[in-house]
Design an enzyme around this catalytic site. Structure first.
Site, PDB file in Angstrom:
ATOM      1  N   THR A 176      44.470  18.514  22.116  1.00  0.00           N
ATOM      2  CA  THR A 176      45.834  18.043  21.848  1.00  0.00           C
ATOM      3  C   THR A 176      46.266  18.622  20.502  1.00  0.00           C
ATOM      4  OG1 THR A 176      45.002  16.102  20.721  1.00  0.00           O
ATOM      5  CG2 THR A 176      45.439  15.876  23.073  1.00  0.00           C
ATOM      6  N   GLU A 319      46.925  15.972  28.120  1.00  0.00           N
ATOM      7  CA  GLU A 319      46.096  15.009  28.855  1.00  0.00           C
ATOM      8  C   GLU A 319      46.404  14.970  30.347  1.00  0.00           C
ATOM      9  OE1 GLU A 319      47.475  14.507  25.938  1.00  0.00           O
ATOM     10  OE2 GLU A 319      46.327  13.135  24.662  1.00  0.00           O
ATOM     11  N   LYS A 427      63.973   1.871  14.650  1.00  0.00           N
ATOM     12  CA  LYS A 427      64.295   0.464  14.877  1.00  0.00           C
ATOM     13  C   LYS A 427      65.260  -0.013  13.803  1.00  0.00           C
ATOM     14  CE  LYS A 427      62.180  -3.351  17.104  1.00  0.00           C
ATOM     15  NZ  LYS A 427      60.972  -4.035  17.513  1.00  0.00           N
ATOM     16  N   TRP A 432      66.396  -0.760  19.200  1.00  0.00           N
ATOM     17  CA  TRP A 432      65.849   0.588  19.241  1.00  0.00           C
ATOM     18  C   TRP A 432      66.941   1.648  19.345  1.00  0.00           C
ATOM     19  CZ3 TRP A 432      61.129   1.096  17.724  1.00  0.00           C
ATOM     20  CH2 TRP A 432      60.179   0.130  18.001  1.00  0.00           C
TER      21      TRP A 432
HETATM   22  P1  AMP Z   1      51.404  18.092  24.305  1.00  0.00           P
HETATM   23  O1  AMP Z   1      50.161  17.419  24.699  1.00  0.00           O
HETATM   24  O2  AMP Z   1      51.304  18.830  23.005  1.00  0.00           O
HETATM   25  O3  AMP Z   1      51.946  18.963  25.391  1.00  0.00           O
HETATM   26  O4  AMP Z   1      52.514  16.958  24.027  1.00  0.00           O
HETATM   27  C1  AMP Z   1      52.851  16.007  25.010  1.00  0.00           C
HETATM   28  C2  AMP Z   1      54.063  15.223  24.579  1.00  0.00           C
HETATM   29  O5  AMP Z   1      55.228  16.059  24.519  1.00  0.00           O
HETATM   30  C3  AMP Z   1      54.459  14.134  25.553  1.00  0.00           C
HETATM   31  O6  AMP Z   1      53.674  12.979  25.393  1.00  0.00           O
HETATM   32  C4  AMP Z   1      55.921  13.918  25.182  1.00  0.00           C
HETATM   33  O7  AMP Z   1      56.045  13.100  24.031  1.00  0.00           O
HETATM   34  C5  AMP Z   1      56.397  15.296  24.834  1.00  0.00           C
HETATM   35  N1  AMP Z   1      57.078  15.894  25.991  1.00  0.00           N
HETATM   36  C6  AMP Z   1      56.586  16.769  26.872  1.00  0.00           C
HETATM   37  N2  AMP Z   1      57.524  17.120  27.779  1.00  0.00           N
HETATM   38  C7  AMP Z   1      58.643  16.427  27.480  1.00  0.00           C
HETATM   39  C8  AMP Z   1      59.961  16.346  28.042  1.00  0.00           C
HETATM   40  N3  AMP Z   1      60.338  17.065  29.091  1.00  0.00           N
HETATM   41  N4  AMP Z   1      60.846  15.503  27.453  1.00  0.00           N
HETATM   42  C9  AMP Z   1      60.500  14.773  26.375  1.00  0.00           C
HETATM   43  N5  AMP Z   1      59.290  14.816  25.785  1.00  0.00           N
HETATM   44  C10 AMP Z   1      58.363  15.636  26.332  1.00  0.00           C
END
Ligand code: AMP
Length: 529
Positions: A176, A319, A427, A432
């Site tokens: 991650t 994940e 907040k 929110w």
């Molecule tokens: P990563 O593991 O670096 O790909 O990050 C995942 C996170 O990116 C998710 O938990 C979301 O918070 C954000 N994310 C991914 N795709 C989207 C999307 N289409 N719209 C909003 N947030 C997104």
């Protein structure tokens, strides 16, 4: 009972065999930054990957060992992937944009034995090699000569069988991005990778077939390039790779190679669209783009749709391999007006078969699917993490649910819409405010290139939103003009207390806004002045 069906293992090398056998002459093209182009086919890739598997064996790599790559998108990178996975090793993709400390941490945590790297990262490798004691062998992945991948391939004949382990053995290790705490490793299995790829080719997902020409702008090191190389192998699509995100090269390549499908994060699409507009160079053959990694602004979706390009809005995480949901056109789409279409296309959509979503409150109770009540998004399925690499405890609850840390609403028709990361919600006075909605509204204002909303500490309201804005080149948009624009899109009490214009915004290594850095710098601005 006698099994009536054949018990075939779902393993990654067989994806490559399939592409080589049935779509062997479809091309894999690399457009290098120096203007040169290399073309091979799926059949050649399969043969080179077998040579690579032999080379890894000759180097003493054993099934289960970790083989790291520090490389951009190009054919030799795929040869290394399929070669390592084909002989039972685990590919660990390193993100070259990570800070040194994170690169040191992940390589040591994974105990990688080999590193294949692009010549462009030679300095980074020289700087860090003493801090990576587990790496026994450094191989240059592009270029030729001594110490290169090519040198290793040249002495092999490709006459070997793939390693035939169990489908639940690991194939890839992706970390991650670690915006909060240390990066965590997610091990994809052969089975999870194949199932994810099978879901990925569907028309409601990446929409791939043998006639598609797909250019993954998303780097191969970001959640295995969203699984696109594996999905492309199933479809037998032509694949085009570009080691750079430079918009001129990308758009020229898309036009020359007749790219029909592409995928990337909104930041990259923003710069590509800006270039296409300025140079009147919209890639003509493009008809399907997947946008994900962070929320796709409605204005971007509208721009693509106006050019006849269908937008699939993906939500996912490292994940979740990463496909979790994808926006899709509902029944009745053709009858919707433009505003309705945009509002539906801005949602993150529905999961493919296999992935399940749940929306719960802080007490874990279900939240109504009314399209307005936010809850914490949980997910489970065959390509969702169960336990992080080398962790002592599961990452899921007793029923297999993984808490994504995202806040979302569910609409009555089953579509999901992300409203924020739990930690990024603002907040104010107990209510929110969605930073994502505020940012998207701001980006819709002419003159705004990029915007970030964060909560700043406020003596009366707890937090109030402030907006950091990067202007488009040549724009003189003022904070009053921006506020006026926002008034038409968000509730009055959502309007930012401060609008601060900045030259640029900080991003994570995968192109998302780095809100933690902004909070460190600006959170106290309303109390300190
Ligand atoms: P990563 O593991 O670096 O790909 O990050 C995942 C996170 O990116 C998710 O938990 C979301 O918070 C954000 N994310 C991914 N795709 C989207 C999307 N289409 N719209 C909003 N947030 C997104």
């Amino acid at each position: 009972m006698i099994a009536s069906m054949q018990d075939h293992q779902l393993r990654v090398p067989q994806l490559l065999d399939h592409a080589a056998r049935y779509h062997g002459d479809r091309e894999i093209v690399t457009a290098w930054p120096d203007g040169s182009v290399t073309r091979i086919t799926w059949a050649t890739l399969a043969n080179d990957a077998r040579k690579m598997a032999q080379a890894f064996e000759r180097l003493g790599i054993k099934p289960g060992d970790r083989v790291a790559t520090l490389a951009m998108n190009h054919t030799p990178h795929l040869v290394a992937w399929f070669g390592a996975i084909g002989m039972g090793a685990i590919v660990h993709t390193l993100n070259p944009r990570l800070f040194d400390e994170q690169l040191i941490y992940t390589v040591n945590h994974a105990a990688d034995r080999v590193l294949l790297y692009d010549c462009a990262f030679q300095q980074q490798v020289d700087r860090l090699r003493d801090r990576w004691p587990t790496i026994e062998r450094f191989i240059r992945i592009d270029g030729d000569g001594p110490g290169s991948l090519l040198e290793l391939l040249n002495v092999e004949d490709g006459e070997c069988d793939w390693y035939g382990g169990d489908e639940r053995e690991p194939s890839m290790l992706c970390y991650t991005s670690g915006t909060t705490g240390a990066p965590k490793g997610v091990l994809y299995t052969h089975r999870s990778t194949v199932l994810h790829a099978m879901a990925g080719v569907a028309p409601s997902m990446f929409d791939l077939s043998a006639t598609s020409v797909v250019l993954p702008i998303v780097p191969l090191f970001h959640a295995a390039g969203w699984g696109l190389p594996f999905a492309a192998a199933i479809a037998g699509a032509k694949m085009v790779l570009c080691p750079t995100n430079e918009p001129t090269i990308l758009s020229q390549t898309m036009t020359r190679e007749h790219v029909t499908h592409s995928a990337g994060v909104p930041t990259v699409w923003l710069s590509l669209l800006a270039h296409a507009d300025a140079a009147n160079a919209f890639p003509r053959a493009l008809r399907h783009v997947s946008i994900g990694g962070s929320a796709a602004p409605a204005s971007m979706i509208a721009r693509f749709e106006a050019a006849g390009v269908r937008v699939a809005h993906i939500w996912g995480m490292t994940e979740t391999s990463p496909l979790g949901t994808m926006g899709q056109r509902p029944v009745g789409w053709a009858l919707m007006d433009e505003a309705q279409k945009l509002s539906v296309a801005s949602r993150q959509g529905k999961p493919p078969y296999g992935v399940e979503l749940a929306l719960v409150d802080d007490a874990g109770e279900p939240v109504t699917h009314d399209g307005v009540s936010p809850g914490r998004l949980r997910v489970r399925g065959p390509w969702v993490v169960h336990r992080y690499y080398a962790a002592d405890a599961d990452a899921v609850d007793d029923d297999g649910w993984f808490d994504t840390g995202d806040v979302a609403v569910m609409h009555p028709d089953g579509t999901m819409q992300i409203t924020d990361r739990a930690k990024d919600m603002i907040k104010s006075g107990g209510e929110w405010i969605s930073s994502v909605e505020l940012e998207n509204a701001a980006i819709g204002c002419a003159g705004v290139a990029e915007a970030a909303a964060i909560g700043a500490i406020h003596p009366k309201w707890g937090e109030r939103p402030i907006l950091l804005v990067v202007r488009r080149p040549g724009s003189t948009v003022t904070s009053d003009e921006l506020r006026l624009h926002l008034q038409n899109h968000v509730a009055k009490w959502w309007l930012p207390d401060e609008v601060i214009f900045v030259e640029e915004l900080p991003h994570t290594a995968t192109g998302k806004l780095l809100k933690s850095a902004l909070r460190d710098r600006y959170a106290k601005i309303l109390i300190d002045g």
